[in-house]
Design a protein around this motif. Structure first.
Motif, mmCIF file in Angstrom:
data_model
loop_
_atom_site.group_PDB
_atom_site.id
_atom_site.type_symbol
_atom_site.label_atom_id
_atom_site.label_comp_id
_atom_site.label_asym_id
_atom_site.label_seq_id
_atom_site.Cartn_x
_atom_site.Cartn_y
_atom_site.Cartn_z
ATOM 1 N N MET A 1 -83.930 20.981 -59.400
ATOM 2 C CA MET A 1 -85.257 21.517 -59.348
ATOM 3 C C MET A 1 -86.280 20.387 -59.296
ATOM 4 O O MET A 1 -87.259 20.497 -58.558
ATOM 5 C CB MET A 1 -85.495 22.382 -60.581
ATOM 6 C CG MET A 1 -86.096 23.698 -60.257
ATOM 7 S SD MET A 1 -85.868 24.924 -61.543
ATOM 8 C CE MET A 1 -87.120 24.554 -62.691
ATOM 9 N N ALA A 2 -86.045 19.347 -60.069
ATOM 10 C CA ALA A 2 -87.000 18.252 -60.122
ATOM 11 C C ALA A 2 -87.129 17.548 -58.778
ATOM 12 O O ALA A 2 -88.178 16.993 -58.465
ATOM 13 C CB ALA A 2 -86.597 17.254 -61.203
ATOM 14 N N SER A 3 -86.092 17.599 -57.963
ATOM 15 C CA SER A 3 -86.138 16.903 -56.674
ATOM 16 C C SER A 3 -86.430 17.855 -55.507
ATOM 17 O O SER A 3 -86.434 17.430 -54.357
ATOM 18 C CB SER A 3 -84.827 16.166 -56.432
ATOM 19 O OG SER A 3 -83.763 17.095 -56.335
ATOM 20 N N ALA A 4 -86.685 19.115 -55.800
ATOM 21 C CA ALA A 4 -86.967 20.084 -54.734
ATOM 22 C C ALA A 4 -88.302 19.762 -54.072
ATOM 23 O O ALA A 4 -89.252 19.362 -54.740
ATOM 24 C CB ALA A 4 -87.012 21.495 -55.312
ATOM 25 N N VAL B 1 -91.856 20.378 -52.790
ATOM 26 C CA VAL B 1 -92.869 21.334 -53.227
ATOM 27 C C VAL B 1 -94.162 21.113 -52.453
ATOM 28 O O VAL B 1 -94.364 20.083 -51.824
ATOM 29 C CB VAL B 1 -93.153 21.224 -54.743
ATOM 30 C CG1 VAL B 1 -91.945 21.608 -55.556
ATOM 31 C CG2 VAL B 1 -93.631 19.837 -55.112
ATOM 32 N N ASP C 1 -98.318 26.552 -52.467
ATOM 33 C CA ASP C 1 -97.941 27.818 -51.833
ATOM 34 C C ASP C 1 -99.158 28.652 -51.458
ATOM 35 O O ASP C 1 -99.098 29.492 -50.570
ATOM 36 C CB ASP C 1 -96.983 28.619 -52.718
ATOM 37 C CG ASP C 1 -97.618 29.107 -54.001
ATOM 38 O OD1 ASP C 1 -98.114 28.273 -54.765
ATOM 39 O OD2 ASP C 1 -97.597 30.331 -54.218
ATOM 40 N N ASP D 1 -95.645 25.209 -49.428
ATOM 41 C CA ASP D 1 -94.479 24.996 -50.292
ATOM 42 C C ASP D 1 -93.236 25.441 -49.540
ATOM 43 O O ASP D 1 -93.010 26.632 -49.339
ATOM 44 C CB ASP D 1 -94.635 25.784 -51.590
ATOM 45 C CG ASP D 1 -93.552 25.437 -52.599
ATOM 46 O OD1 ASP D 1 -92.357 25.477 -52.231
ATOM 47 O OD2 ASP D 1 -93.894 25.122 -53.746
ATOM 48 N N THR E 1 -90.128 25.593 -50.350
ATOM 49 C CA THR E 1 -89.199 26.407 -51.124
ATOM 50 C C THR E 1 -89.657 27.868 -51.171
ATOM 51 O O THR E 1 -88.866 28.788 -50.924
ATOM 52 C CB THR E 1 -89.055 25.845 -52.554
ATOM 53 O OG1 THR E 1 -88.686 24.465 -52.466
ATOM 54 C CG2 THR E 1 -88.007 26.606 -53.340
ATOM 55 N N TRP F 1 -94.154 36.326 -52.431
ATOM 56 C CA TRP F 1 -93.588 36.010 -53.737
ATOM 57 C C TRP F 1 -94.712 36.032 -54.757
ATOM 58 O O TRP F 1 -95.776 35.458 -54.559
ATOM 59 C CB TRP F 1 -92.942 34.626 -53.718
ATOM 60 C CG TRP F 1 -92.403 34.236 -55.049
ATOM 61 C CD1 TRP F 1 -91.226 34.619 -55.600
ATOM 62 C CD2 TRP F 1 -93.022 33.389 -56.024
ATOM 63 N NE1 TRP F 1 -91.072 34.086 -56.850
ATOM 64 C CE2 TRP F 1 -92.160 33.320 -57.133
ATOM 65 C CE3 TRP F 1 -94.228 32.693 -56.056
ATOM 66 C CZ2 TRP F 1 -92.459 32.578 -58.258
ATOM 67 C CZ3 TRP F 1 -94.522 31.953 -57.191
ATOM 68 C CH2 TRP F 1 -93.641 31.904 -58.269
#
Length: 127
Positions: free
Chosen positions: A1-4, A6, A9, A14, A16, A35
């Motif tokens: 998650m930390a490296s996703a 971003v 949005d 975003d 993801t 979302w």
């Protein structure tokens, strides 16, 4: 998650969130999806866009919209809620008895029926 990867949005930046929305739209056969981070926000957005102030909404007894959204339905959408059924479940006959007709001189029209799989009032925590 930390490296996703971003981004914002709100501006569609975003990757993801964009991928999630595109995947769900494809799964549901829809042009697009949106979302929202919480069920409360989803309920409030739905009530706001599907109703007009003064409308009547039928909900399952003990629903989240009644018990856990601090009066948001009235404050945000200006709607009246009527609970029916028992333990989050109701029948078609209960709905038909609770709905208000369109065009009635005194009763607000029933424009939405909210069906949810509610569990919090039965002692199940969302955490």
């Amino acid at each position: 998650m930390a490296s996703a990867p971003v981004g914002d949005d709100q501006f569609g930046e975003d990757p993801t969130i964009n991928a999630l929305q595109e995947r769900v739209a494809a799964l549901l056969g829809k042009e697009a999806t949106l979302w929202l981070p919480t069920g409360t926000m989803a309920n409030q957005v739905a009530l706001r866009v599907l109703t007009r102030p003064g409308d009547h909404v039928v909900v399952s007894r003990e629903s989240h919209a009644v018990w856990h959204e601090t009066g948001g339905a009235g404050a945000n959408a200006g709607v009246q809620l009527t609970e029916i059924g028992s333990r989050g479940v109701f029948t078609a006959d209960e709905f038909l008895a609770a709905r208000n007709p369109r065009g009635h001189m005194l009763l607000p029209p029933t424009t939405v029926v909210e069906v949810e799989n509610t569990f919090r009032r039965r002692g199940v925590s969302a955490r």
